[in-house]
Write a protein that holds these residues in place. Structure first.
Motif, PDB file in Angstrom:
ATOM      1  N   ARG A  95     -33.328   2.177 -17.077  1.00 51.41           N
ATOM      2  CA  ARG A  95     -32.147   1.349 -17.343  1.00 51.41           C
ATOM      3  C   ARG A  95     -30.848   2.130 -17.157  1.00 51.41           C
ATOM      4  NH1 ARG A  95     -32.999  -3.629 -19.182  1.00 51.41           N
ATOM      5  NH2 ARG A  95     -34.856  -4.167 -20.403  1.00 51.41           N
ATOM      6  N   ARG A  96     -30.892   3.432 -17.305  1.00 52.32           N
ATOM      7  CA  ARG A  96     -29.693   4.242 -17.100  1.00 52.32           C
ATOM      8  C   ARG A  96     -29.188   4.134 -15.677  1.00 52.32           C
ATOM      9  NH1 ARG A  96     -30.978  10.122 -19.625  1.00 52.32           N
ATOM     10  NH2 ARG A  96     -29.029  10.509 -18.513  1.00 52.32           N
ATOM     11  N   GLU A  97     -30.078   3.832 -14.736  1.00 53.71           N
ATOM     12  CA  GLU A  97     -29.691   3.768 -13.327  1.00 53.71           C
ATOM     13  C   GLU A  97     -29.252   2.379 -12.891  1.00 53.71           C
ATOM     14  OE1 GLU A  97     -31.942   6.180 -10.511  1.00 53.71           O
ATOM     15  OE2 GLU A  97     -33.446   6.461 -12.090  1.00 53.71           O
ATOM     16  N   MET A  98     -29.345   1.388 -13.790  1.00 54.11           N
ATOM     17  CA  MET A  98     -28.973   0.011 -13.465  1.00 54.11           C
ATOM     18  C   MET A  98     -28.004  -0.503 -14.526  1.00 54.11           C
ATOM     19  SD  MET A  98     -32.709  -1.566 -12.471  1.00 54.11           S
ATOM     20  CE  MET A  98     -33.312  -1.349 -14.145  1.00 54.11           C
ATOM     21  N   GLN A  99     -26.811  -0.866 -14.113  1.00 55.02           N
ATOM     22  CA  GLN A  99     -25.802  -1.316 -15.065  1.00 55.02           C
ATOM     23  C   GLN A  99     -25.165  -2.621 -14.587  1.00 55.02           C
ATOM     24  OE1 GLN A  99     -25.080   0.103 -18.118  1.00 55.02           O
ATOM     25  NE2 GLN A  99     -26.868   1.394 -17.698  1.00 55.02           N
ATOM     26  N   LEU A 100     -24.474  -3.289 -15.516  1.00 56.59           N
ATOM     27  CA  LEU A 100     -23.929  -4.621 -15.256  1.00 56.59           C
ATOM     28  C   LEU A 100     -22.449  -4.667 -15.612  1.00 56.59           C
ATOM     29  CD1 LEU A 100     -24.296  -7.731 -14.702  1.00 56.59           C
ATOM     30  CD2 LEU A 100     -24.962  -7.934 -17.113  1.00 56.59           C
ATOM     31  N   ILE A 101     -21.655  -5.252 -14.719  1.00 53.30           N
ATOM     32  CA  ILE A 101     -20.258  -5.570 -15.007  1.00 53.30           C
ATOM     33  C   ILE A 101     -20.196  -7.070 -15.249  1.00 53.30           C
ATOM     34  CG2 ILE A 101     -17.880  -5.596 -14.145  1.00 53.30           C
ATOM     35  CD1 ILE A 101     -18.638  -3.232 -12.351  1.00 53.30           C
ATOM     36  N   PHE A 102     -19.769  -7.474 -16.438  1.00 52.46           N
ATOM     37  CA  PHE A 102     -19.815  -8.869 -16.835  1.00 52.46           C
ATOM     38  C   PHE A 102     -18.654  -9.664 -16.225  1.00 52.46           C
ATOM     39  CE2 PHE A 102     -22.147  -6.631 -20.123  1.00 52.46           C
ATOM     40  CZ  PHE A 102     -23.251  -7.441 -20.328  1.00 52.46           C
ATOM     41  N   GLN A 103     -18.857 -10.971 -16.168  1.00 51.97           N
ATOM     42  CA  GLN A 103     -17.843 -11.865 -15.614  1.00 51.97           C
ATOM     43  C   GLN A 103     -16.612 -11.970 -16.505  1.00 51.97           C
ATOM     44  OE1 GLN A 103     -19.289 -15.817 -14.930  1.00 51.97           O
ATOM     45  NE2 GLN A 103     -17.291 -16.678 -14.484  1.00 51.97           N
ATOM     46  N   ASP A 104     -16.835 -12.118 -17.808  1.00 57.24           N
ATOM     47  CA  ASP A 104     -15.739 -12.375 -18.736  1.00 57.24           C
ATOM     48  C   ASP A 104     -15.281 -11.077 -19.396  1.00 57.24           C
ATOM     49  OD1 ASP A 104     -13.940 -13.289 -20.573  1.00 57.24           O
ATOM     50  OD2 ASP A 104     -15.272 -14.742 -21.527  1.00 57.24           O
ATOM     51  N   PRO A 105     -14.090 -10.582 -19.058  1.00 57.84           N
ATOM     52  CA  PRO A 105     -13.634  -9.325 -19.658  1.00 57.84           C
ATOM     53  C   PRO A 105     -13.187  -9.474 -21.108  1.00 57.84           C
ATOM     54  CG  PRO A 105     -11.920 -10.223 -18.259  1.00 57.84           C
ATOM     55  CD  PRO A 105     -13.118 -11.133 -18.108  1.00 57.84           C
ATOM     56  N   TYR A 106     -13.185 -10.705 -21.620  1.00 56.34           N
ATOM     57  CA  TYR A 106     -12.756 -10.939 -22.992  1.00 56.34           C
ATOM     58  C   TYR A 106     -13.942 -10.913 -23.956  1.00 56.34           C
ATOM     59  CZ  TYR A 106      -8.315 -12.179 -20.870  1.00 56.34           C
ATOM     60  OH  TYR A 106      -7.148 -12.136 -20.156  1.00 56.34           O
ATOM     61  N   SER A 107     -14.960 -11.722 -23.701  1.00 53.84           N
ATOM     62  CA  SER A 107     -16.094 -11.800 -24.618  1.00 53.84           C
ATOM     63  C   SER A 107     -17.085 -10.651 -24.450  1.00 53.84           C
ATOM     64  CB  SER A 107     -16.831 -13.134 -24.430  1.00 53.84           C
ATOM     65  OG  SER A 107     -17.358 -13.229 -23.120  1.00 53.84           O
ATOM     66  N   SER A 108     -16.986  -9.884 -23.363  1.00 51.37           N
ATOM     67  CA  SER A 108     -17.950  -8.810 -23.116  1.00 51.37           C
ATOM     68  C   SER A 108     -17.591  -7.506 -23.829  1.00 51.37           C
ATOM     69  CB  SER A 108     -18.084  -8.552 -21.613  1.00 51.37           C
ATOM     70  OG  SER A 108     -16.850  -8.122 -21.062  1.00 51.37           O
ATOM     71  N   LEU A 109     -16.414  -7.450 -24.444  1.00 48.23           N
ATOM     72  CA  LEU A 109     -15.992  -6.252 -25.163  1.00 48.23           C
ATOM     73  C   LEU A 109     -15.872  -6.563 -26.652  1.00 48.23           C
ATOM     74  CD1 LEU A 109     -13.180  -4.948 -22.767  1.00 48.23           C
ATOM     75  CD2 LEU A 109     -15.602  -4.349 -22.755  1.00 48.23           C
ATOM     76  N   ASN A 110     -16.444  -5.713 -27.485  1.00 50.74           N
ATOM     77  CA  ASN A 110     -16.390  -5.910 -28.926  1.00 50.74           C
ATOM     78  C   ASN A 110     -14.969  -5.677 -29.433  1.00 50.74           C
ATOM     79  OD1 ASN A 110     -16.657  -5.770 -31.767  1.00 50.74           O
ATOM     80  ND2 ASN A 110     -18.746  -4.990 -31.593  1.00 50.74           N
ATOM     81  N   PRO A 111     -14.313  -6.715 -29.983  1.00 50.60           N
ATOM     82  CA  PRO A 111     -12.910  -6.558 -30.395  1.00 50.60           C
ATOM     83  C   PRO A 111     -12.715  -5.601 -31.566  1.00 50.60           C
ATOM     84  CG  PRO A 111     -13.779  -8.663 -31.147  1.00 50.60           C
ATOM     85  CD  PRO A 111     -14.820  -8.066 -30.266  1.00 50.60           C
ATOM     86  N   ARG A 112     -13.786  -5.279 -32.280  1.00 48.29           N
ATOM     87  CA  ARG A 112     -13.672  -4.385 -33.440  1.00 48.29           C
ATOM     88  C   ARG A 112     -13.770  -2.917 -33.057  1.00 48.29           C
ATOM     89  NH1 ARG A 112     -17.206  -7.332 -38.257  1.00 48.29           N
ATOM     90  NH2 ARG A 112     -16.150  -9.361 -38.184  1.00 48.29           N
ATOM     91  N   PHE A 113     -14.235  -2.647 -31.848  1.00 53.31           N
ATOM     92  CA  PHE A 113     -14.409  -1.264 -31.407  1.00 53.31           C
ATOM     93  C   PHE A 113     -13.149  -0.769 -30.707  1.00 53.31           C
ATOM     94  CE2 PHE A 113     -19.264  -0.510 -30.989  1.00 53.31           C
ATOM     95  CZ  PHE A 113     -19.452  -1.039 -32.261  1.00 53.31           C
ATOM     96  N   ALA A 114     -12.833   0.503 -30.896  1.00 55.90           N
ATOM     97  CA  ALA A 114     -11.821   1.139 -30.059  1.00 55.90           C
ATOM     98  C   ALA A 114     -12.399   1.311 -28.658  1.00 55.90           C
ATOM     99  CB  ALA A 114     -11.426   2.490 -30.637  1.00 55.90           C
TER     100      ALA A 114
END
Length: 322
Positions: free
Chosen positions: A92-111
């Motif tokens: 899995r380290r060699e396969m990654q995903l860039i999500f469509q929605d840049p708003y819901s794909s990032l945890n708002p509580r995390f820096a």
């Protein structure tokens, strides 16, 4: 020819529909039906089609985020369905995903620094100091300031958030990056910046992309080959110059006819498809496109066309070319 990085063989995915008090399976959504293709190292394979045609489901199957009903996904010759535990985690380290929605794909509580560091922490890559150094490197790589790592996603624009998502996807030095409509939620002026960033990163880091999109102009710009999907199946697959210069499937021709032509004196003929897209719960027999095809023949309604190679690297599923 070298072995492909990814090989998809006869992939199917049916989602069950349940009903009644006992929630028994009464039908299935045929999201992906008998899809096969290869992605070679260092290339970009574009995947296009109307909403609901199965593009994102293919991406999720390829990353084994969901299990296929049947078929194989081979990564470096290894069948992902046969891997589990430590082997799958390592791959899995060699396969990654860039999500469509840049708003819901990032945890708002995390820096931001914690969002980018999360894959490194999960996979236990490096010490705390090495992770911090890697996060700073990734922020600069995608065009953000190191100081942005202290801020939260809500303080950024959509384009900046997508840069954060790209940095997170690159944290583990992947070979394959699945871009699931990475610019469709962004303003047109920002789309070009993100596309140019992705192209530059591919060149500098030797990445391989599966690029899913609606915008054919974007796909033409970034892709080496393009696959066209309709109702869960591949209708056509060809090198990008060949597909745009010589489309053969009627559905591909209709899609390309809708692309705006910048030359006001160019003569173009728009192909308007009649009717609605059939339901994937009960797809039509034979060729799935025959209910809307302007070139439909009697055989189209009864016999499924074979997905076959009609020229070097040019594949199509249509009875007119069988």
């Amino acid at each position: 020819m070298t072995e492909p990085l990814v090989a998809v063989r006869s992939l199917r995915k049916y989602f069950p529909i349940t009903g009644g008090l006992l929630k028994r399976v009464i039908n299935h959504v045929q999201a992906v039906e008998n899809v096969s293709f290869e992605v070679h190292e260092g290339e970009t394979l574009g995947l296009v089609g109307e909403s609901g045609c199965g593009k994102t489901t293919v991406a999720r199957l390829l990353l084994r985020m969901i299990e296929p009903t049947s078929g194989e996904v081979l990564f470096r010759g290894r069948d992902l369905s046969q891997l589990s535990g430590r082997e799958l985690r390592s791959l899995r380290r060699e396969m990654q995903l860039i999500f469509q929605d840049p708003y819901s794909s990032l945890n708002p509580r995390f820096a931001v620094k914690d969002i980018i560091a999360e894959p490194l922490v999960i996979h236990r890559v490096g010490s705390h100091r090495e992770i911090s150094r890697r996060v700073e490197e990734l922020l600069e790589l995608v065009g953000l300031d190191v100081s942005d790592g202290e801020r939260h996603p809500g303080e950024f624009s959509g384009g900046q958030r997508q840069r954060i998502g790209i940095a997170r996807a690159l944290a583990l030095h992947p070979k394959l990056v699945v871009c699931d409509e990475p610019v469709s939620a962004l303003d047109v002026s920002i789309q070009a910046q993100i596309i140019n960033l992705l192209v530059g990163l591919q060149r500098d880091l030797d990445l391989t992309y599966l690029f899913i999109a609606h915008n054919l102009a974007v796909v033409k710009h970034v892709s080496d080959r393009v696959g066209v999907m309709y109702l869960g199946q591949l209708a056509e697959l060809a090198p990008t110059p060949e597909l745009f210069a010589n489309p053969t499937h009627p559905y591909t021709c209709a899609l390309l006819s809708a692309v705006p032509e910048p030359d006001p004196f160019a003569k173009t003929q728009r192909i308007i498809l009649k009717g609605d897209i059939p339901s994937p719960i009960n797809p039509p027999p034979g060729c799935r496109f025959h209910t809307r095809c302007p070139q439909v023949a009697e055989v189209c309604a009864t016999k499924r066309p074979e997905f076959r190679e009609i020229a070097a690297g040019h594949w199509v599923a249509c009875h007119h070319y069988s």
